[in-house]
Write a protein that holds these residues in place. Structure first.
Motif, mmCIF file in Angstrom:
data_model
loop_
_atom_site.group_PDB
_atom_site.id
_atom_site.type_symbol
_atom_site.label_atom_id
_atom_site.label_comp_id
_atom_site.label_asym_id
_atom_site.label_seq_id
_atom_site.Cartn_x
_atom_site.Cartn_y
_atom_site.Cartn_z
ATOM 1 N N ARG A 163 0.862 -1.077 0.028
ATOM 2 C CA ARG A 163 0.128 0.037 -0.176
ATOM 3 C C ARG A 163 0.795 1.043 -0.037
ATOM 4 O O ARG A 163 1.812 1.496 0.863
ATOM 5 C CB ARG A 163 -0.741 0.135 1.086
ATOM 6 N N VAL A 164 0.656 2.021 -1.025
ATOM 7 C CA VAL A 164 1.656 3.208 -1.036
ATOM 8 C C VAL A 164 1.551 4.067 0.197
ATOM 9 O O VAL A 164 2.466 4.802 0.555
ATOM 10 C CB VAL A 164 1.244 3.956 -2.328
ATOM 11 N N LEU A 168 4.934 4.956 2.068
ATOM 12 C CA LEU A 168 5.105 6.531 2.238
ATOM 13 C C LEU A 168 5.302 6.905 3.785
ATOM 14 O O LEU A 168 6.150 7.728 4.076
ATOM 15 C CB LEU A 168 4.324 7.397 1.118
ATOM 16 N N PHE A 196 1.928 12.684 -2.801
ATOM 17 C CA PHE A 196 0.742 11.583 -3.207
ATOM 18 C C PHE A 196 -0.654 12.014 -2.735
ATOM 19 O O PHE A 196 -1.517 11.810 -3.531
ATOM 20 C CB PHE A 196 1.138 10.458 -2.257
ATOM 21 N N ARG A 211 -1.645 0.379 -4.734
ATOM 22 C CA ARG A 211 -0.395 -0.296 -4.607
ATOM 23 C C ARG A 211 0.791 -0.010 -5.323
ATOM 24 O O ARG A 211 0.621 0.337 -6.522
ATOM 25 C CB ARG A 211 -0.858 -1.735 -4.840
ATOM 26 N N GLY A 212 1.990 -0.100 -4.794
ATOM 27 C CA GLY A 212 3.221 0.100 -5.535
ATOM 28 C C GLY A 212 4.319 -0.670 -5.065
ATOM 29 O O GLY A 212 4.234 -1.335 -4.170
ATOM 30 N N SER A 213 5.455 -0.029 -5.170
ATOM 31 C CA SER A 213 6.938 -0.756 -4.588
ATOM 32 C C SER A 213 6.882 -0.271 -3.130
ATOM 33 O O SER A 213 6.153 0.906 -2.777
ATOM 34 C CB SER A 213 7.982 0.062 -5.326
ATOM 35 N N GLY A 216 7.194 3.391 -2.678
ATOM 36 C CA GLY A 216 5.953 4.242 -2.832
ATOM 37 C C GLY A 216 5.798 4.396 -4.140
ATOM 38 O O GLY A 216 5.160 5.461 -4.738
ATOM 39 N N MET A 218 4.761 3.681 -8.365
ATOM 40 C CA MET A 218 3.642 3.329 -8.781
ATOM 41 C C MET A 218 3.430 3.152 -10.312
ATOM 42 O O MET A 218 4.130 3.959 -11.117
ATOM 43 C CB MET A 218 2.419 4.550 -8.534
ATOM 44 N N GLN A 222 6.656 2.938 -12.717
ATOM 45 C CA GLN A 222 7.117 2.909 -11.457
ATOM 46 C C GLN A 222 7.680 4.549 -10.874
ATOM 47 O O GLN A 222 8.860 4.686 -10.688
ATOM 48 C CB GLN A 222 8.333 2.038 -10.997
ATOM 49 N N MET A 224 7.621 7.753 -9.044
ATOM 50 C CA MET A 224 7.241 8.295 -7.535
ATOM 51 C C MET A 224 6.296 9.372 -7.712
ATOM 52 O O MET A 224 6.077 9.987 -8.534
ATOM 53 C CB MET A 224 8.628 8.789 -6.971
#
Length: 367
Positions: A163-164, A168, A196, A211-213, A216, A218, A222, A224
């Protein structure tokens, strides 16, 4: 990982961690701000730690952010308050516990493999018109764009499961204190958290759905949050920017990113290089690292040997070293365009993977 988007000074210190982690994981946004209609929903399970609503500092940050960005204070407090500390995110941000031996051949094998190449061929053929238009408008070749998206997420197959909002917030308020630059990095992630939440508010979207790395980042490229705000474009012209489901938006955004960082149309990324051992000054050639510094004359005067088109190159060059563990390293002469690729991720290994994946895909699309 999309650690490519922060500033160069931030990314330089992440190079080793990025390298080691690679072996473990392989229309425009609406201009008016408004309170999202969807409620902020914390849905993910197995999140560690109490909600940040219990942290006075986090809540003060939420109030200040809302005032700076003219956002609904209750919504911002709710979003940050429901975020939870994620221990995995924190662990992945710490430098490796022991020295990591760089090996280009091993690194390359992780990113240039039959699965990624086949996916790249399919992506190129399905999106050829958008790739050609991006090259025409931004000057960035299709093989570089395809190489980036393939290395980052295998063309959208692996865009991240964190979950970003949690990632973060964890890195903003609980960046590992043992890290020597923890304060600087905490400040960086506070900025990304602010970007964000502003982005999600303007998109009228729930920040907990994204959802992301673990950092954070995306979507297919990918990005930021700050890169999304600065460089993402509505390349398909549908009035929104979608970096998950619109390959055209992804292609245009990657190309726009490179143009913004100084991509020069028609310039190669690198040239073959060998050495004249009788006059080689390797220390001088390696001193600037990957930053192009040497003219062709000064480069060759220090013992580098170039041939053919490389001798006619008019811009600066850098000596790029790719270590191979206990075996002899490999070298190329990197141009300013090679350096631009490293603005996406501060790593010569990453840049070469992008370049060579693009070559492999292009060779099959245009045999």
């Amino acid at each position: 990982m999309t650690s490519h988007t922060p500033s160069g000074s931030f990314l330089r210190s992440f190079t080793l961690a990025i390298f080691s982690i690679a072996f473990l994981t392989v229309a425009t946004v609406a201009s008016h701000a408004q309170t999202p209609k969807k409620t902020v929903a914390a849905k993910a399970a197995a999140i560690q730690g109490p909600p940040y609503a219990t942290r006075a500092g986090a809540m003060q940050f939420a109030d200040d952010l809302a005032a700076r960005r003219d956002l609904d204070p209750a919504w911002v407090r709710d979003a940050i308050g429901q975020a939870r500390y994620n221990a995995t995110v924190s662990r992945l941000m710490q430098p490796p516990a022991k020295a990591f031996v760089k090996n280009w051949r091993v690194y390359r094998s992780r990113f240039i493999d039959p699965v990624r190449i086949a996916a790249g061929v399919r992506f190129w053929k399905a999106n050829q018109a958008a790739l050609e238009r991006a090259e025409k408008e931004y000057g960035v070749p299709a093989d570089i764009i395809v190489g980036i998206i393939g290395v980052e997420t295998i063309y959208g197959r692996d865009t991240g499961s964190f979950r970003v909002m949690d990632a973060l917030t964890t890195l903003a308020f609980d960046f590992p204190a043992s890290h020597p630059r923890a304060r600087e990095r905490s400040d960086y992630f506070k900025g990304e958290l602010e970007q964000f939440l502003t982005l999600q508010s303007r998109r009228n979207a729930d920040p907990f759905e994204v959802r992301g790395s673990y950092a954070g980042a995306m979507g297919m490229p990918q990005f930021m949050p700050s890169s999304w705000v600065k460089y993402a474009v509505d390349f398909d012209g549908d009035g929104t920017i979608d970096l998950w489901n619109s390959p055209a938006d992804v292609i245009g955004s990657v190309a726009n990113y490179f143009k913004a960082f100084g991509w020069q149309p028609g310039m190669p990324t690198d040239y073959p290089v060998s050495f004249d051992r009788s006059r080689l000054d390797m220390d001088a050639l390696m001193a600037p690292d990957i930053l192009p510094t040497f003219s062709v004359a000064s480069f060759t005067a220090k013992g580098a040997v170039l041939k053919g088109p490389a001798l006619q190159h008019t811009g600066p060059l850098a000596l790029i070293e790719l270590l191979n563990g206990a075996d002899a390293p490999q070298y190329v002469a990197g141009t300013e365009n090679f350096y631009v690729i490293t603005r996406y991720n501060w790593s010569s290994y990453y840049a070469m993977s992008v370049i060579e994946l693009g070559w492999e895909v292009a060779a099959r699309v245009n045999p």
